[in-house]
Design a protein around this motif. Structure first.
Motif, mmCIF file in Angstrom:
data_model
loop_
_atom_site.group_PDB
_atom_site.id
_atom_site.type_symbol
_atom_site.label_atom_id
_atom_site.label_comp_id
_atom_site.label_asym_id
_atom_site.label_seq_id
_atom_site.Cartn_x
_atom_site.Cartn_y
_atom_site.Cartn_z
ATOM 1 N N THR A 196 -1.149 8.565 -9.999
ATOM 2 C CA THR A 196 -0.551 8.348 -8.816
ATOM 3 C C THR A 196 -0.945 6.792 -8.406
ATOM 4 O O THR A 196 -1.738 6.204 -8.301
ATOM 5 N N TYR A 233 0.748 -1.094 -0.049
ATOM 6 C CA TYR A 233 0.071 0.052 -0.051
ATOM 7 C C TYR A 233 0.920 1.313 -0.061
ATOM 8 O O TYR A 233 1.827 1.361 0.753
ATOM 9 N N ARG A 234 0.665 2.129 -0.999
ATOM 10 C CA ARG A 234 1.447 3.311 -1.090
ATOM 11 C C ARG A 234 0.648 4.675 -0.767
ATOM 12 O O ARG A 234 1.244 5.484 0.084
ATOM 13 N N LYS A 235 -0.404 4.592 -1.234
ATOM 14 C CA LYS A 235 -1.341 5.991 -0.809
ATOM 15 C C LYS A 235 -2.694 5.319 -0.625
ATOM 16 O O LYS A 235 -3.160 4.468 -1.414
ATOM 17 N N PRO A 236 -3.682 6.084 0.134
ATOM 18 C CA PRO A 236 -4.779 5.601 0.281
ATOM 19 C C PRO A 236 -5.786 5.803 -0.932
ATOM 20 O O PRO A 236 -5.808 7.022 -1.355
ATOM 21 N N LEU A 250 -1.203 4.074 -6.152
ATOM 22 C CA LEU A 250 -1.701 3.590 -4.758
ATOM 23 C C LEU A 250 -1.440 2.490 -4.116
ATOM 24 O O LEU A 250 -1.117 2.392 -2.723
#
Length: 144
Positions: free
Chosen positions: A100, A65-68, A102
């Motif tokens: 982006t 998981y990188r970004k929500p 995510l």
């Protein structure tokens, strides 16, 4: 880049937690959405595997998981076949919102028969459809 498909979807409210952020397990569900779309694009919907008594059992799954992602986000699931043999297939996934990243992940599946036992996909009729697609993309492993 190998065999791949892009699937777009909008995050549903039911996929989020109290904070409006996507619950982590839903990314694995989205991976399945991407796999199904990829097989459909190859004119090999999963129902064709099942008609022949063949299944794909998950033996490994991971997600970074990188970004929500949040409610109402428009996301793209990029699914790619990264390797395949007569007994297994490995997919990679990227979940993207606009540009982006995510989340990204991978699943490994083995081919199983109706009894749930490991099997060789070459002994099924569907191999005639799979083999040319995979060979064309250079994904067929030498150990077939």
């Amino acid at each position: 880049m190998g065999l791949s498909a892009k699937t777009n979807l909008r995050v549903r409210y039911a996929e989020t937690d109290k904070m409006g952020i996507v619950y982590h397990a839903n990314y694995i569900v989205w991976f399945e959405v991407g796999r199904s779309a990829l097989f459909r694009e190859l004119n090999l919907p999963y129902t064709e595997f099942e008609k022949q008594g063949l299944g794909l059992a998950v033996i490994d799954a991971n997600c970074r998981y990188r970004k929500p992602a949040q409610y109402d986000d428009e996301i793209t699931i990029v699914t790619e076949i990264i390797s395949m043999s007569a007994r297994s297939i490995t997919f990679s996934y990227r979940i993207i919102r606009e540009k982006t990243l995510l989340a990204e992940g991978k699943t490994v599946h083995v081919f199983v028969n109706k009894e749930g036992k490991l099997t060789n996909v070459k002994s099924y009729e569907i191999w005639q459809d799979l083999q040319p697609i995979i060979e064309q993309q250079g994904h067929l492993q030498k150990n077939l």
